[in-house]
Design a protein around this motif. Structure first.
Motif, PDB file in Angstrom:
ATOM      1  N   ASP A 127       0.846  -1.193   0.000  1.00 50.44           N
ATOM      2  CA  ASP A 127       0.000   0.000   0.000  1.00 50.44           C
ATOM      3  C   ASP A 127       0.883   1.244   0.000  1.00 50.44           C
ATOM      4  OD1 ASP A 127      -2.155   1.744   0.198  1.00 50.44           O
ATOM      5  OD2 ASP A 127      -2.280   1.560   2.386  1.00 50.44           O
ATOM      6  N   PRO A 128       1.642   1.435  -1.086  1.00 54.98           N
ATOM      7  CA  PRO A 128       2.613   2.530  -1.111  1.00 54.98           C
ATOM      8  C   PRO A 128       1.946   3.906  -1.129  1.00 54.98           C
ATOM      9  CG  PRO A 128       2.444   1.491  -3.265  1.00 54.98           C
ATOM     10  CD  PRO A 128       1.642   0.655  -2.329  1.00 54.98           C
ATOM     11  N   PRO A 129       2.299   4.784  -0.183  1.00 56.90           N
ATOM     12  CA  PRO A 129       1.673   6.101  -0.126  1.00 56.90           C
ATOM     13  C   PRO A 129       2.424   7.183  -0.904  1.00 56.90           C
ATOM     14  CG  PRO A 129       2.910   5.722   1.879  1.00 56.90           C
ATOM     15  CD  PRO A 129       3.086   4.496   1.014  1.00 56.90           C
ATOM     16  N   THR A 130       3.570   6.824  -1.523  1.00 49.03           N
ATOM     17  CA  THR A 130       4.373   7.822  -2.224  1.00 49.03           C
ATOM     18  C   THR A 130       4.699   7.353  -3.639  1.00 49.03           C
ATOM     19  OG1 THR A 130       6.494   6.881  -1.535  1.00 49.03           O
ATOM     20  CG2 THR A 130       5.459   8.488  -0.034  1.00 49.03           C
ATOM     21  N   ARG A 131       5.205   8.283  -4.440  1.00 52.17           N
ATOM     22  CA  ARG A 131       5.613   7.939  -5.811  1.00 52.17           C
ATOM     23  C   ARG A 131       6.726   6.900  -5.815  1.00 52.17           C
ATOM     24  NH1 ARG A 131       7.297  13.191  -8.815  1.00 52.17           N
ATOM     25  NH2 ARG A 131       7.660  13.940  -6.700  1.00 52.17           N
ATOM     26  N   LEU A 132       7.716   7.075  -4.932  1.00 52.52           N
ATOM     27  CA  LEU A 132       8.820   6.128  -4.883  1.00 52.52           C
ATOM     28  C   LEU A 132       8.325   4.744  -4.471  1.00 52.52           C
ATOM     29  CD1 LEU A 132      11.624   8.300  -3.213  1.00 52.52           C
ATOM     30  CD2 LEU A 132      11.220   7.872  -5.639  1.00 52.52           C
ATOM     31  N   GLY A 133       7.397   4.699  -3.533  1.00 52.73           N
ATOM     32  CA  GLY A 133       6.834   3.427  -3.112  1.00 52.73           C
ATOM     33  C   GLY A 133       6.080   2.734  -4.226  1.00 52.73           C
ATOM     34  N   LYS A 134       5.362   3.497  -5.023  1.00 52.60           N
ATOM     35  CA  LYS A 134       4.614   2.914  -6.150  1.00 52.60           C
ATOM     36  C   LYS A 134       5.561   2.331  -7.191  1.00 52.60           C
ATOM     37  CE  LYS A 134       0.340   5.648  -5.824  1.00 52.60           C
ATOM     38  NZ  LYS A 134       0.527   6.136  -4.443  1.00 52.60           N
ATOM     39  N   ILE A 135       6.699   2.986  -7.402  1.00 57.64           N
ATOM     40  CA  ILE A 135       7.691   2.462  -8.341  1.00 57.64           C
ATOM     41  C   ILE A 135       8.248   1.136  -7.830  1.00 57.64           C
ATOM     42  CG2 ILE A 135       9.981   2.853  -9.349  1.00 57.64           C
ATOM     43  CD1 ILE A 135       9.272   5.853  -9.436  1.00 57.64           C
ATOM     44  N   ARG A 136       8.556   1.074  -6.538  1.00 55.79           N
ATOM     45  CA  ARG A 136       9.074  -0.167  -5.970  1.00 55.79           C
ATOM     46  C   ARG A 136       8.036  -1.294  -6.059  1.00 55.79           C
ATOM     47  NH1 ARG A 136      14.625  -0.238  -5.056  1.00 55.79           N
ATOM     48  NH2 ARG A 136      14.217  -2.170  -3.913  1.00 55.79           N
ATOM     49  N   ALA A 137       6.781  -0.968  -5.857  1.00 54.67           N
ATOM     50  CA  ALA A 137       5.729  -1.980  -5.959  1.00 54.67           C
ATOM     51  C   ALA A 137       5.627  -2.507  -7.393  1.00 54.67           C
ATOM     52  CB  ALA A 137       4.400  -1.398  -5.511  1.00 54.67           C
ATOM     53  N   THR A 138       5.774  -1.614  -8.363  1.00 54.04           N
ATOM     54  CA  THR A 138       5.756  -2.015  -9.769  1.00 54.04           C
ATOM     55  C   THR A 138       6.923  -2.953 -10.077  1.00 54.04           C
ATOM     56  OG1 THR A 138       4.688   0.038 -10.482  1.00 54.04           O
ATOM     57  CG2 THR A 138       5.941  -1.173 -12.139  1.00 54.04           C
ATOM     58  N   MET A 139       8.102  -2.633  -9.549  1.00 59.42           N
ATOM     59  CA  MET A 139       9.282  -3.467  -9.780  1.00 59.42           C
ATOM     60  C   MET A 139       9.110  -4.855  -9.162  1.00 59.42           C
ATOM     61  SD  MET A 139      12.083  -0.439  -9.124  1.00 59.42           S
ATOM     62  CE  MET A 139      13.582  -1.358  -9.468  1.00 59.42           C
ATOM     63  N   LEU A 140       8.480  -4.897  -8.003  1.00 57.82           N
ATOM     64  CA  LEU A 140       8.239  -6.184  -7.353  1.00 57.82           C
ATOM     65  C   LEU A 140       7.266  -7.027  -8.173  1.00 57.82           C
ATOM     66  CD1 LEU A 140       9.275  -7.491  -4.737  1.00 57.82           C
ATOM     67  CD2 LEU A 140       7.180  -6.744  -3.620  1.00 57.82           C
ATOM     68  N   GLU A 141       6.256  -6.391  -8.726  1.00 52.40           N
ATOM     69  CA  GLU A 141       5.300  -7.101  -9.588  1.00 52.40           C
ATOM     70  C   GLU A 141       5.994  -7.646 -10.835  1.00 52.40           C
ATOM     71  OE1 GLU A 141       2.302  -4.220 -10.321  1.00 52.40           O
ATOM     72  OE2 GLU A 141       1.452  -4.314  -8.298  1.00 52.40           O
ATOM     73  N   MET A 142       6.933  -6.880 -11.377  1.00 46.89           N
ATOM     74  CA  MET A 142       7.700  -7.331 -12.544  1.00 46.89           C
ATOM     75  C   MET A 142       8.492  -8.602 -12.216  1.00 46.89           C
ATOM     76  SD  MET A 142       9.124  -3.596 -13.778  1.00 46.89           S
ATOM     77  CE  MET A 142      10.398  -4.290 -14.844  1.00 46.89           C
ATOM     78  N   LEU A 143       9.089  -8.624 -11.055  1.00 48.45           N
ATOM     79  CA  LEU A 143       9.882  -9.775 -10.640  1.00 48.45           C
ATOM     80  C   LEU A 143       8.997 -11.002 -10.420  1.00 48.45           C
ATOM     81  CD1 LEU A 143      12.250  -7.884  -8.200  1.00 48.45           C
ATOM     82  CD2 LEU A 143      13.001  -9.132 -10.237  1.00 48.45           C
ATOM     83  N   GLN A 144       7.849 -10.788  -9.814  1.00 50.43           N
ATOM     84  CA  GLN A 144       6.928 -11.904  -9.596  1.00 50.43           C
ATOM     85  C   GLN A 144       6.477 -12.496 -10.929  1.00 50.43           C
ATOM     86  OE1 GLN A 144       4.204  -9.667  -7.020  1.00 50.43           O
ATOM     87  NE2 GLN A 144       4.638 -11.098  -5.347  1.00 50.43           N
ATOM     88  N   LYS A 145       6.170 -11.652 -11.865  1.00 52.41           N
ATOM     89  CA  LYS A 145       5.732 -12.114 -13.193  1.00 52.41           C
ATOM     90  C   LYS A 145       6.849 -12.879 -13.897  1.00 52.41           C
ATOM     91  CE  LYS A 145       3.955 -10.501 -17.641  1.00 52.41           C
ATOM     92  NZ  LYS A 145       3.632  -9.313 -18.471  1.00 52.41           N
ATOM     93  N   ALA A 146       8.099 -12.430 -13.695  1.00 48.15           N
ATOM     94  CA  ALA A 146       9.238 -13.050 -14.380  1.00 48.15           C
ATOM     95  C   ALA A 146       9.415 -14.514 -13.994  1.00 48.15           C
ATOM     96  CB  ALA A 146      10.514 -12.272 -14.072  1.00 48.15           C
TER      97      ALA A 146
END
Length: 327
Positions: free
Chosen positions: A140-159
């Motif tokens: 539940d990222p409350p900042t722009r930087l947190g949202k970027i990290r969440a996106t990167m984590l989703e990329m890794l999970q998909k990989a």
């Protein structure tokens, strides 16, 4: 078991202990590299310039190239089993660089069936409604930087569904000699007679989660050496050291024999600076992480590497102080 089988097994073990490190000069990349070498791994690093590499990494095979260039990276990964992703670009470049760089590494890892070791931070968590988080806690990222990290984590999970394996190790703010750009390093000022520690928290006794780099590196390498026991995507929390700034001040005094003065961090300067430049504004957005405890736990009590969760806090603080005194 025959002698030939034993030899083949030894050869396989050697082959399986090969790693390419990205971000060798960074805190995580450098610390994991030293731990890998201590455990008999063969380590290669892709660097922009061999001249910029710390001399302490003399046992690392260096290849010059660009981690964002697919051809450079896939060539550097020849004969490699593990890709250590230690890249961390400046905050004000996350929008343009972070996802792009990780995407290149993921593409190479999928092509070569590699294991990616990825350090995760706590930016994707929101301590507004809870204080303790496990790898299964909702992002539940409350900042722009947190949202970027969440996106990167989703990329890794998909990989992991496309052929590579991913081990993520989540930790708090770094404390370590090699983490020269960390919050802790920047909050510390050392003089001949006194040490000043700036406190970003509203209250000096608020508990904060810290990741001692040597501890986190030991956990990371243990997970790599036990990766066959892990699922295709595995997230492990490095619980780290839970300490307030008052606690840190006492520890620093113990190892330095100097008086430590704890002062308030000047957030107002970042507020003003954020009007003119993006970096102070982004730093200011992370203020919420200092005012409430954010504690890391794991879902099971008996993980394969739980015995590595021990602290070398005093040793690393002493190393940081020594490095600052030499400047």
């Amino acid at each position: 078991m025959t002698i030939i089988n034993l030899m083949l097994k030894d050869m396989e073990a050697i082959y399986m202990k090969t790693a390419l490190v990205l971000g060798l000069n960074g805190g995580f990349g450098g610390s994991v590299t030293e731990e890998l070498l201590d455990n008999g791994w063969s380590v290669t690093a892709l660097v922009r310039s061999k001249k910029s590499v710390n001399t302490r990494f003399k046992d690392v095979r260096l290849i010059e190239g660009d981690a964002n260039n697919y051809a450079d990276l896939i060539n550097a990964c020849a004969g490699i089993d593990v890709l250590v992703y230690g890249i961390n670009v400046p905050y004000d470049q996350w929008d343009s660089q972070s996802v792009k760089l990780l995407s290149t590494s993921i593409s190479v890892a999928i092509e070569l069936k590699l294991t990616i070791l990825y350090p995760e931070n706590v930016y994707s968590f929101n301590p507004s409604n809870q204080s303790t988080f496990t790898p299964l806690s909702k992002l539940d990222p409350p900042t722009r930087l947190g949202k970027i990290r969440a996106t990167m984590l989703e990329m890794l999970q998909k990989a992991t569904s496309e052929g590579c394996k991913v081990i993520t190790v989540r930790g708090g703010d770094f404390i370590g000699e090699l983490a020269s750009g960390s919050w802790f390093n920047r909050l510390l000022k050392v003089s001949s007679s006194e040490i000043q520690l700036s406190c970003p928290s509203k209250h000096k006794d608020t508990i904060h989660t810290w990741a001692v780099l040597t501890d986190m590196a030991k956990l990371s390498v243990c997970l790599l050496e036990n990766r066959e026991k892990l699922p295709e995507f595995h997230c492990e929390h490095h619980k780290g050291v839970r300490a307030s700034f008052n606690d840190l001040a006492k520890t620093i005094e113990n190892v330095s024999n100097k008086r430590v003065k704890v002062v308030s961090f000047p957030w107002w300067l970042l507020s003003i600076g954020g009007v003119f430049a993006p970096l102070p504004k982004l730093l200011n957005e992370m203020r919420y992480l200092w005012d409430k405890p954010l504690l890391l736990e794991n879902d099971t009590k008996n993980g394969v590497c739980q015995n590595t969760q021990k602290s070398e806090l005093e040793r690393e603080i002493k190393a940081v102080l020594n490095a600052k005194e030499k400047k």
